[in-house]
Write a protein that holds these residues in place. Structure first.
Motif, short mmCIF file in Angstrom:
data_model
loop_
_atom_site.label_atom_id
_atom_site.label_comp_id
_atom_site.label_asym_id
_atom_site.label_seq_id
_atom_site.Cartn_x
_atom_site.Cartn_y
_atom_site.Cartn_z
N UNK A 96 -21.41 -2.56 17.43
CA UNK A 96 -21.43 -3.78 16.60
C UNK A 96 -20.01 -4.31 16.41
N UNK A 97 -19.06 -3.41 16.21
CA UNK A 97 -17.66 -3.83 16.05
C UNK A 97 -17.17 -4.54 17.32
N UNK A 98 -17.45 -3.93 18.48
CA UNK A 98 -17.03 -4.53 19.74
C UNK A 98 -17.68 -5.88 19.96
N UNK A 99 -18.96 -5.98 19.64
CA UNK A 99 -19.68 -7.23 19.86
C UNK A 99 -19.14 -8.34 18.97
N UNK A 137 -21.66 -16.92 21.76
CA UNK A 137 -22.79 -17.56 21.06
C UNK A 137 -24.10 -17.23 21.76
N UNK A 138 -24.04 -17.14 23.08
CA UNK A 138 -25.25 -16.81 23.84
C UNK A 138 -25.76 -15.42 23.48
N UNK A 139 -24.84 -14.46 23.31
CA UNK A 139 -25.22 -13.10 22.91
C UNK A 139 -25.90 -13.11 21.55
N UNK A 140 -25.28 -13.81 20.61
CA UNK A 140 -25.81 -13.85 19.24
C UNK A 140 -27.15 -14.60 19.20
N UNK A 141 -27.25 -15.65 20.01
CA UNK A 141 -28.52 -16.39 20.08
C UNK A 141 -29.64 -15.48 20.60
N UNK A 142 -29.32 -14.63 21.56
CA UNK A 142 -30.33 -13.74 22.12
C UNK A 142 -30.82 -12.75 21.05
N UNK A 143 -29.89 -12.20 20.30
CA UNK A 143 -30.27 -11.26 19.24
C UNK A 143 -31.10 -11.98 18.17
N UNK A 152 -35.97 -2.18 20.90
CA UNK A 152 -35.41 -3.14 21.85
C UNK A 152 -34.18 -3.83 21.26
N UNK A 153 -34.24 -4.16 19.97
CA UNK A 153 -33.09 -4.81 19.32
C UNK A 153 -31.90 -3.87 19.30
N UNK A 154 -32.13 -2.63 18.91
CA UNK A 154 -31.04 -1.64 18.87
C UNK A 154 -30.39 -1.48 20.24
N UNK A 155 -31.22 -1.38 21.27
CA UNK A 155 -30.70 -1.19 22.62
C UNK A 155 -29.92 -2.41 23.09
N UNK A 156 -30.47 -3.59 22.84
CA UNK A 156 -29.80 -4.81 23.32
C UNK A 156 -28.47 -5.03 22.60
N UNK A 157 -28.39 -4.65 21.35
CA UNK A 157 -27.14 -4.75 20.60
C UNK A 157 -26.02 -4.00 21.33
N UNK A 158 -26.33 -2.81 21.79
CA UNK A 158 -25.32 -1.99 22.47
C UNK A 158 -25.04 -2.56 23.87
N UNK A 159 -26.08 -2.99 24.55
CA UNK A 159 -25.88 -3.53 25.90
C UNK A 159 -24.98 -4.76 25.90
N UNK A 160 -25.04 -5.54 24.84
CA UNK A 160 -24.25 -6.78 24.77
C UNK A 160 -22.80 -6.56 24.36
N UNK A 161 -22.47 -5.35 23.91
CA UNK A 161 -21.12 -5.12 23.38
C UNK A 161 -20.06 -5.08 24.47
N UNK A 162 -20.48 -4.98 25.73
CA UNK A 162 -19.52 -5.03 26.83
C UNK A 162 -19.00 -3.69 27.28
N UNK A 163 -19.45 -2.59 26.65
CA UNK A 163 -19.00 -1.26 27.05
C UNK A 163 -20.11 -0.58 27.83
N UNK A 164 -19.92 -0.43 29.12
CA UNK A 164 -20.97 0.10 29.99
C UNK A 164 -21.34 1.54 29.64
N UNK A 165 -20.36 2.32 29.20
CA UNK A 165 -20.64 3.72 28.87
C UNK A 165 -21.52 3.82 27.63
N UNK A 166 -21.21 3.03 26.60
CA UNK A 166 -22.04 3.03 25.40
C UNK A 166 -23.46 2.56 25.73
#
Length: 266
Positions: free
Chosen positions: A129-132, A138-144, A167-181
């Motif tokens: 969440x911090x990274x995101x 805006x597109x990321x936030x709109x998707x959430x 699905x929300x929890x997973x997408x939050x992490x996927x959108x943060x930009x860190x592939x490992x997380x």
């Protein structure tokens, strides 16, 4: 002095290791090159590999060697080969599911509990969440926001709140930009979803008000998070989601403190 030191090192290596350095097989080298082409994007998901004749000529290898190389990639789930088809091998870029099932099996074998998984998620998601908040668009936030407006309510109406929440929890992490997380979150996704499914199913059967309360709390918390993300307030987004995860863990573990991962996945 230096020469004597190096000589002593090599003598020590000779004394402790009698195994020669293995030279990679030709098929492994061909597989390595094809794998690199997939990683670099020269071969994209869904692409067909060139015909055997082209690949044999390009790599100067025999048909058995080439087929062995393709089998290596097939075992790695990087290509899909339809037996008896003239279309050949197709590139199939895997997602987190390729490691999710083996990881789940290892957790089962180690006797890990659902509590272990929830604690791990609690250590992961607030940082995402911090990274995101710092890097999101805006597109990321709109998707959430769309997920909160549409997907989670739809799953609640269908009595499948676990699916929308997970699905929300997973997408939050996927959108943060860190592939490992994102990969780690994907590995834990099925375990989390299955456990939430069991808990919410029990709430919906025993106490509709409790089930509805969980849903409304989730919606409010997700909306609060998105507001903080849009504001770019990384610290507040982290702290809010940390609190959300802590409260959620406490609720999800009531009566399941010692439930093991294998019990959830059976």
């Amino acid at each position: 002095m230096a020469e004597e030191s190096f000589a002593a090192i090599f003598d020590s290596l000779d004394a402790t290791s009698s195994r020669p350095i293995r030279t990679p097989k030709t098929a492994e080298l061909v597989a390595l090159k094809l794998r690199r082409m997939i990683v670099d994007g020269e071969l994209a998901d869904g692409d067909r590999l060139p015909h055997e004749a082209e690949l044999m000529e390009h790599f100067s290898v025999s048909r058995p060697t080439l087929r062995e190389a393709v089998r290596v990639l097939e075992a790695e789930r990087l290509v899909e080969v339809r037996r008896g088809s003239r279309s050949g091998a197709r590139v199939c870029v895997p997602g987190p599911e390729i490691v999710a099932r083996p990881a789940s099996l290892l957790l089962e074998l180690s006797g890990a509990t659902v509590a272990d998984v929830l604690v791990a998620r609690e250590a992961l998601e607030p940082h995402a969440a911090r990274l995101l908040a710092l890097t999101g668009t805006d597109s990321d936030f709109d998707e959430l926001e769309r997920m909160v407006d549409e997907d989670i309510p739809a799953s609640y109406i269908a009595n499948e709140l676990s699916e929308g929440a997970a699905a929300f929890h997973l997408r939050l992490v996927q959108l943060c930009g860190n592939a490992t997380l994102a990969l780690l979150a994907g590995m834990m996704h099925e375990i989390f979803e299955r456990h939430v499914e069991a808990v919410t199913a029990r709430k919906s059967l025993e106490d509709h008000e409790k089930y509805e309360g969980s849903y409304l709390l989730l919606i409010r918390s997700c909306r609060r998070l998105i507001k903080l993300l849009r504001a770019g307030d990384a610290d507040a987004a982290h702290d809010h989601w940390q609190q959300h995860m802590t409260v959620s863990r406490g609720s999800l573990l009531i009566g399941h403190e010692s439930t093991q991962v294998r019990d959830v996945l059976d």
